[in-house]
Design a protein around this motif. Structure first.
Motif: not given
Length: 444
Positions: A197-199, A228-231, A331-339
Motif C-alpha cells: 500500500r502507498f501514500g 493508494l491510501v491517500g495523498f 482543472g481539466s484533469a480527472p478527479t482522484p478517487t482516493v482521499p
C-alpha cells in the motif's frame, strides 16, 4: 504532535532554507559526473515501446549520500519504462530506501520539489553522490527519509521531471510517479510487493507530481490506484497560466516565468524563440539549465511583456503556448478517487508578491490560493468527498510548508491505519474559474 511529525517539520523547514538560500559549496561539480553516469541511459536492444510502463530496466544498490558524503544507509535505484508528456515511451529513475523493520506492506512515495531545468539536480543524482547547486534542495530533502524510515515505511523517491528535466509539465510528473511505484513494487531488490500500500506526499513542485499522479492513477495506473491510501500536498500549482500573471512584477518569484515556460516548451516540443524580444532571448538562454535556486529573487519586476515581442504581449496569442498550458491545467484533469489533504498559503506579500489580478487574486507568493480552492471544491463536486483543505492566510509559500508537514504525515498515518478520511467539502470558500485559456489574436 508525535516525534516523527516533528522530525518531518524540521526536515521541511531545513529544505525550505536550502531553497531560499542555497549553500555555495554545492556549485563546484554541477552535473559533470551525473551527466556521464551510464545508469541513466537505456541501452537495451528491444525498443522501449515493447515494455509495459513500470518495467524495471536496470537496478543498482548504493550508499545513500548526503551532500556528496556516503552514509551507512543503502538505497536501491531503478531505471524503468515510463511515459513522457507527449505520450511517448521514456526511461525514468527512482530511488527506494527500506523502512526500519519493514515487511514491505506499506510505503510512501515522496515527490521532491527540486524544481530545476537541469537533470543533474534530480534527487537520484544527489542520492548517488553528485553535488550541484540546484541539487542542494534534493540533498536537504534527504532528511525526509529519516522520519519515514523510523516509522517503518519504505520510501520511494522518483525523479518526477524525467530525464530531460521538464519543469512544470504536470502530466509527465504524474506518469513518472505512478510508474516509479510500479517499478519499485515489481523489483525483487526493493522488498516491496504487488500488494504494497502507498501514500503519496509532496510540497510545491512535489505537489504537482502528487496531485497529477492521484488524478491520472484511475485511468493510467488502476493497478496502483487500488493500492493508494491517500495523498497529502501543499503549495499546489493548478493553472500555470494564472501563476505567470500572479507572480509578474514581484520581488522573489518572477524568475519562474521563463523557467516554467521553458519546461513546458521542452516537454511539448515547441520553440519560443520566434516570440521573444532580444532581452527575452537573453533571459531564456540564461535559464535553460537553471534550478529554482538560480531564479529566486534574481529577476525582480520581471513580466512576460518584458520577455516577448510587442505583438505577443499576451501569451495566449502564441498557439503552442496556449495548447501546452491547457494540457497542464489540473482543472481539466480527472478527479482522484482516493482521499487527499491539500494545504495552501495566502500570505504572498511576505515573499514580495503584491498582485491581486481580477480572476486570479492572491496567493502564497507563487501559487494562487483561489485556484487551489477551486480545485478542491471541484473534487468535492465530482464525487470525492474525502478532501481535507486548509488555508493559511498569514503564511507565504515557504512558511506554509512548516505547519503543513507534520499535518501531512499524521494525515497519511491515519489513512494507513484505516481511519475515515476527514472532509471539508461544503466548507471550502469559492475560488477561481479553472476553464481552459482562450486564444487571442497577436497585436501589431
Amino acid at each position: 504532535m508525535n516525534r516523527a511529525a516533528r522530525l518531518i517539520a524540521t526536515a521541511l523547514a531545513a529544505a525550505a532554507v536550502a531553497t531560499a538560500a542555497p549553500v555555495a559549496t554545492a556549485a563546484a561539480t554541477a552535473g559533470a559526473a551525473s551527466a556521464a553516469d551510464p545508469f541513466y541511459a537505456y541501452d537495451g536492444t528491444a525498443p522501449l515501446s515493447s515494455y509495459a510502463p513500470g518495467t524495471v530496466l536496470k537496478t543498482r544498490t548504493l550508499s545513500y549520500h548526503l551532500l556528496g558524503l556516503a552514509t551507512p544507509v543503502r538505497a536501491v535505484q531503478l531505471l524503468f519504462r515510463t511515459t513522457d508528456a507527449q505520450g511517448r515511451p521514456s526511461a525514468g529513475v527512482t530511488t527506494v530506501v527500506r523502512g526500519l523493520g519493514s515487511d514491505g506492506s506499506r510505503a510512501v512515495s515522496y515527490q521532491s520539489f527540486y524544481d530545476s531545468l537541469n537533470p543533474a539536480d534530480g534527487p537520484s543524482r544527489a542520492v548517488a553522490g553528485d553535488v550541484s547547486l540546484g541539487g542542494a534542495i534534493a540533498n536537504a530533502e534527504s532528511l525526509f527519509v529519516v522520519p519515514f524510515v523510523l516509522q517503518g515505511y519504505d520510501v520511494v523517491i522518483p525523479d518526477t521531471e524525467g530525464q530531460s528535466a521538464d519543469f512544470a509539465a504536470g502530466p509527465e510528473y504524474g506518469t513518472t510517479t505512478l510508474d516509479s511505484i510500479r517499478a519499485a513494487s515489481a523489483s525483487s531488490a526493493t522488498g516491496l510487493r504487488a500488494d504494497t500500500r502507498f501514500g503519496m506526499i509532496g510540497y510545491s513542485g512535489g505537489a504537482i507530481a502528487t496531485n497529477w499522479a492521484a488524478a491520472l492513477a484511475p485511468s493510467y495506473a488502476p493497478d496502483v490506484n487500488r493500492r493508494l491510501v491517500g495523498f497529502a500536498e501543499g503549495g499546489l500549482l493548478v493553472a500555470p497560466a494564472h501563476n505567470l500573471r500572479y507572480v509578474a512584477g514581484g520581488v522573489v518569484w518572477p524568475g519562474v516565468i521563463p523557467m516554467a515556460i521553458t519546461g513546458v516548451a521542452r516537454a511539448y516540443g515547441f520553440d519560443l524563440a520566434p516570440y521573444l524580444s532580444d532581452y527575452g532571448k537573453q533571459v531564456f538562454a540564461k535559464t535553460q539549465n537553471a534550478s529554482i535556486v538560480n531564479a529566486l529573487a534574481q529577476y525582480p519586476g520581471l513580466t512576460w511583456q518584458k520577455l516577448a515581442k510587442p505583438a505577443y504581449a499576451d501569451p495566449n496569442s502564441i498557439p503552442e503556448y496556449l495548447a501546452a498550458v491547457n494540457k497542464v491545467n489540473l482543472g481539466s484533469a480527472p478527479t482522484p478517487t482516493v482521499p487527499g489533504y491539500i494545504a495552501q498559503g495566502n500570505g504572498g506579500v511576505l515573499e514580495g508578491t503584491f498582485s491581486n489580478v481580477p480572476g486570479i487574486g492572491t496567493g502564497d507568493g507563487v501559487m494562487v490560493a483561489g485556484d487551489v480552492r477551486a480545485l478542491a471544491r471541484q473534487y468535492c463536486a465530482t464525487g470525492n468527498a474525502g478532501i481535507k483543505y486548509q488555508q493559511y492566510d498569514l503564511l507565504s509559500h515557504l512558511g506554509t510548508a512548516v505547519p503543513w508537514a507534520p499535518t501531512a504525515v499524521l494525515y497519511l498515518n491515519d489513512r494507513f491505519a484505516g481511519k475515515a478520511a476527514p472532509s471539508d467539502c461544503g466548507r471550502i470558500p469559492a475560488g477561481n474559474s479553472l476553464a481552459p485559456e482562450r486564444p487571442v489574436a497577436p497585436g501589431r
